[in-house]
Design a protein around this motif. Structure first.
Motif, PDB file in Angstrom:
ATOM      1  N   VAL A 154       1.102  -1.277   0.275  1.00  0.00           N
ATOM      2  CA  VAL A 154      -0.032  -0.408  -0.368  1.00  0.00           C
ATOM      3  C   VAL A 154       0.972   1.156  -0.266  1.00  0.00           C
ATOM      4  O   VAL A 154       1.169   1.957   0.749  1.00  0.00           O
ATOM      5  CB  VAL A 154      -0.217   0.147   1.750  1.00  0.00           C
ATOM      6  CG1 VAL A 154      -2.012   1.339   1.391  1.00  0.00           C
ATOM      7  CG2 VAL A 154      -1.806  -1.202   1.055  1.00  0.00           C
ATOM      8  N   VAL A 155       0.991   2.064  -1.206  1.00  0.00           N
ATOM      9  CA  VAL A 155       1.873   2.580  -1.307  1.00  0.00           C
ATOM     10  C   VAL A 155       0.891   4.239  -1.688  1.00  0.00           C
ATOM     11  O   VAL A 155       1.491   5.068  -1.374  1.00  0.00           O
ATOM     12  CB  VAL A 155       3.294   2.930  -1.901  1.00  0.00           C
ATOM     13  CG1 VAL A 155       3.901   4.047  -2.398  1.00  0.00           C
ATOM     14  CG2 VAL A 155       3.830   2.009  -1.735  1.00  0.00           C
ATOM     15  N   TRP A 156       0.546   4.186  -2.703  1.00  0.00           N
ATOM     16  CA  TRP A 156      -0.324   5.324  -3.373  1.00  0.00           C
ATOM     17  C   TRP A 156      -1.733   4.707  -3.504  1.00  0.00           C
ATOM     18  O   TRP A 156      -2.539   3.318  -3.483  1.00  0.00           O
ATOM     19  CB  TRP A 156       0.394   5.386  -4.709  1.00  0.00           C
ATOM     20  CG  TRP A 156       1.933   5.510  -5.116  1.00  0.00           C
ATOM     21  CD1 TRP A 156       2.927   4.418  -5.731  1.00  0.00           C
ATOM     22  CD2 TRP A 156       2.496   6.749  -5.258  1.00  0.00           C
ATOM     23  NE1 TRP A 156       3.929   5.327  -5.292  1.00  0.00           N
ATOM     24  CE2 TRP A 156       3.195   6.935  -4.771  1.00  0.00           C
ATOM     25  CE3 TRP A 156       1.879   8.253  -4.873  1.00  0.00           C
ATOM     26  CZ2 TRP A 156       4.296   7.706  -5.166  1.00  0.00           C
ATOM     27  CZ3 TRP A 156       2.595   9.159  -4.501  1.00  0.00           C
ATOM     28  CH2 TRP A 156       4.036   9.159  -4.509  1.00  0.00           C
ATOM     29  N   GLU A 157      -3.232   5.872  -3.208  1.00  0.00           N
ATOM     30  CA  GLU A 157      -4.036   5.645  -3.669  1.00  0.00           C
ATOM     31  C   GLU A 157      -4.004   6.658  -4.862  1.00  0.00           C
ATOM     32  O   GLU A 157      -4.351   7.677  -5.317  1.00  0.00           O
ATOM     33  CB  GLU A 157      -4.736   6.185  -2.216  1.00  0.00           C
ATOM     34  CG  GLU A 157      -6.527   5.966  -2.735  1.00  0.00           C
ATOM     35  CD  GLU A 157      -6.792   6.911  -1.230  1.00  0.00           C
ATOM     36  OE1 GLU A 157      -8.138   6.691  -1.225  1.00  0.00           O
ATOM     37  OE2 GLU A 157      -5.871   7.618  -0.404  1.00  0.00           O
ATOM     38  N   ARG A 158      -4.870   5.795  -6.045  1.00  0.00           N
ATOM     39  CA  ARG A 158      -5.393   6.390  -6.913  1.00  0.00           C
ATOM     40  C   ARG A 158      -6.739   7.269  -6.404  1.00  0.00           C
ATOM     41  O   ARG A 158      -7.843   7.333  -5.806  1.00  0.00           O
ATOM     42  CB  ARG A 158      -6.198   5.214  -8.214  1.00  0.00           C
ATOM     43  CG  ARG A 158      -6.332   5.677  -9.367  1.00  0.00           C
ATOM     44  CD  ARG A 158      -6.345   4.416 -10.545  1.00  0.00           C
ATOM     45  NE  ARG A 158      -6.779   5.460 -12.271  1.00  0.00           N
ATOM     46  CZ  ARG A 158      -7.114   4.358 -12.728  1.00  0.00           C
ATOM     47  NH1 ARG A 158      -5.200   3.206 -12.237  1.00  0.00           N
ATOM     48  NH2 ARG A 158      -6.857   4.761 -13.973  1.00  0.00           N
ATOM     49  N   LEU A 159      -6.605   8.570  -7.354  1.00  0.00           N
ATOM     50  CA  LEU A 159      -7.408   9.892  -7.226  1.00  0.00           C
ATOM     51  C   LEU A 159      -8.844   9.216  -9.049  1.00  0.00           C
ATOM     52  O   LEU A 159      -8.202   9.887  -9.866  1.00  0.00           O
ATOM     53  CB  LEU A 159      -6.747  11.022  -7.400  1.00  0.00           C
ATOM     54  CG  LEU A 159      -7.292  11.865  -7.224  1.00  0.00           C
ATOM     55  CD1 LEU A 159      -8.801  12.075  -5.573  1.00  0.00           C
ATOM     56  CD2 LEU A 159      -7.194  14.029  -7.435  1.00  0.00           C
TER      57      LEU A 159
END
Length: 423
Positions: free
Chosen positions: A315-320
Motif C-alpha cells: 500500500v503505497v499510493w491511492e488512485r484519485l
C-alpha cells in the motif's frame, strides 16, 4: 485519573515522533528505495507532505538510513538547511518562508480560489505560500467551479473561500439569521426566490455531512445547480437582495462540494500535473502528495501516509478517481493494485481502510471508533457555531462604529467564516 493522564501523555509523546516507511520510487536509473514519513494521530499533514515531496525528489535525505522514526526538530532542521542552501540569490529574503515553518505543526491557513487549480489568495504576510514557493513545490487544489455552470458568474466574483463565507455571513446578518437555518424567502407575504429554486434538490444543508458531491451523477458535476429567482424580494433593498441571492449560490456550492473537489477541478488537475512530477494537493482541509507517473498511466495518485499502513509494503499510493473517494484504489510502488497482508482493503477509501485495519489489528474497538467519529463531528459543529457567533459580534461592532446612531434594537448576527486550516 492517573491512568488517563498517563495515556494522554503517551499519546502526546507518540504524536511528536513519526515512523518511517520504506518504499521504492522512480523509474529507470532514478529508481531507488526511500523512507517516507507516516502520519499518526493528528500529525501535521502540511509539514509531512512538504517533507515527503523533498524526500522523493532527493532534495533532503534522512540519515542514517536505518533509523525508524523522526521528530519535528530533526525534520525542521533538514528543511531549513535546504531552504537556505537552495536560495543562491542573496537578494531574496526567505525569512517569510522560515518564519511560517513552526506554524506547520498546528496547521496552515490556505485560501483556495474557485477559478483555477493553482490559485490561492495570500494570507497576512504570505508566509504559507512563500514556504511552498521557496521549496519549489507546486501547491494545487481541485475546488474549482465549472465556468459553464450557472454558479460560475457569482463564484468568479466571490473568487475565494474566505470571501464566500464572509458573503454568507453578511447575508445571514441581513436576514436576521434566516439564511443558514431556513428559507429567507419563505414568508408567504414576501415574494421572492425560494431556496428550493436556488439550490438543487439533492444539495445538503449547512449542517449536513459530506453528501452533496457523492449523491450526484458523474455526468452532472457537483458544482452545477439551477439558480433562477422568480422576482425581487420586497422585504430587502435591491443591494441586499442581490447579496442574499449571491450568498445562496455560494452556500449551495460549498454544501455540494464538501470534499473540496469538483469533477471539473479533477479534470483540470489531470491536465495541470506533469508526468513524473510531485505536487502538494489541498483537499478536504488536508494536504497530501499528488503524483502522476511517467509512461502510459496518466492517472493521478496520492501518497498513502497513514500510519496504520506502516507495515503494508504493497500500500503505497491511492488512485484519485472521483470527488468523494468512493472508487479509490490502493496500489503498490509499481502502481499495481495492492494486496495488503493484513487484509484486502484495496478499493476502499483511506479512512474506511484505516478503520478496518485498526479493527483487524486489534488496535481499537469498532464502537469506540464510531463514538470518536461522532464526538469529533459534534465538536467540529460546536466550534463552527462558536466561530460564527464571534464573527457576527465582530461584524456588529464594526457596523456600530461606522454608524454610531442606531435604532437601539439589539440585533443578532451570524458569520459562517471557517478558515481552511489544514492539520
Amino acid at each position: 485519573m492517573s491512568e488517563r493522564v498517563e495515556a494522554s501523555s503517551l499519546r502526546s509523546s507518540r504524536a511528536d515522533v513519526w515512523d518511517l516507511k520504506e518504499i521504492t520510487f522512480g523509474t529507470g536509473e532514478r529508481r531507488r528505495k526511500v523512507k517516507i514519513i507516516t502520519q499518526n494521530f493528528n500529525g501535521p499533514c502540511s509539514f509531512i507532505a512538504i517533507c515527503n515531496i523533498l524526500i522523493l525528489r532527493g532534495d533532503i535525505q534522512i540519515q542514517p538510513y536505518e533509523r525508524t522514526s523522526v521528530s519535528y526538530e530533526f525534520l525542521s532542521q533538514l528543511v531549513g538547511e535546504y531552504l537556505l542552501l537552495s536560495c543562491t540569490d542573496p537578494d531574496i529574503d526567505i525569512s517569510a518562508a522560515l518564519s511560517v515553518m513552526p506554524t506547520t505543526t498546528k496547521g496552515l491557513d490556505l485560501n483556495p480560489q474557485f477559478t483555477a487549480v493553482d490559485s490561492f489568495r495570500p494570507g497576512e504576510g504570505g508566509g504559507e505560500l512563500q514556504l511552498f514557493s521557496k521549496a519549489g513545490i507546486r501547491l494545487l487544489h481541485g475546488w474549482v467551479v465549472d465556468p459553464e455552470s450557472p454558479a460560475a458568474s457569482v463564484l468568479s466574483r466571490v473568487s475565494d473561500y474566505d470571501s464566500a463565507v464572509t458573503l454568507i455571513a453578511d447575508a445571514d446578518h441581513i436576514t436576521k439569521g434566516k439564511l443558514l437555518h431556513s428559507d429567507v424567502f419563505d414568508d408567504s407575504n414576501v415574494p421572492g426566490p425560494s431556496r428550493s429554486d436556488t439550490l438543487p434538490s439533492n444539495t445538503a444543508g449547512p449542517s449536513s455531512l459530506a453528501a452533496g458531491a457523492s449523491s450526484q451523477s458523474s455526468t452532472e458535476p457537483s458544482n452545477q445547480f439551477q439558480f433562477e429567482p422568480r422576482s425581487p424580494s420586497e422585504a430587502y433593498s435591491e443591494q441586499d437582495r442581490q447579496k442574499i441571492e449571491s450568498a445562496l449560490v455560494a452556500q449551495g456550492f460549498l454544501d455540494s462540494t464538501q470534499s473540496q473537489l469538483t469533477y471539473y477541478g479533477l479534470f483540470q488537475l489531470a491536465t495541470a500535473v506533469e508526468p513524473g512530477s510531485l505536487v502538494a494537493l489541498f483537499r478536504n482541509s488536508h494536504l497530501s502528495v499528488l503524483h502522476k507517473p511517467e509512461g502510459e498511466d496518466s492517472a493521478l495518485y496520492t501518497l498513502v501516509t497513514d500510519n496504520v499502513f506502516l507495515h503494508e509494503s504493497s500500500v503505497v499510493w491511492e488512485r484519485l478517481e472521483d470527488v468523494d473517494g468512493g472508487w479509490s484504489t490502493f496500489v503498490d510502488c509499481d502502481f499495481v493494485k495492492s494486496s495488503p497482508v493484513g487484509g484486502d482493503f484495496a478499493g476502499q477509501t483511506a479512512e474506511a481502510a484505516a478503520r478496518a485495519y485498526e479493527v483487524a489489528a486489534g488496535v481499537g474497538d469498532p464502537a469506540d471508533h464510531e463514538l470518536a467519529r461522532r464526538l469529533q463531528a459534534e465538536e467540529d459543529a460546536r466550534a463552527r457555531q462558536l466561530y460564527l457567533q464571534r464573527e457576527r459580534q465582530r461584524a456588529e461592532r464594526q457596523r456600530s462604529q461606522a454608524n454610531p446612531i442606531g435604532d437601539g434594537e439589539s440585533r443578532k448576527t451570524k458569520k459562517a467564516k471557517d478558515k481552511c486550516i489544514i492539520m
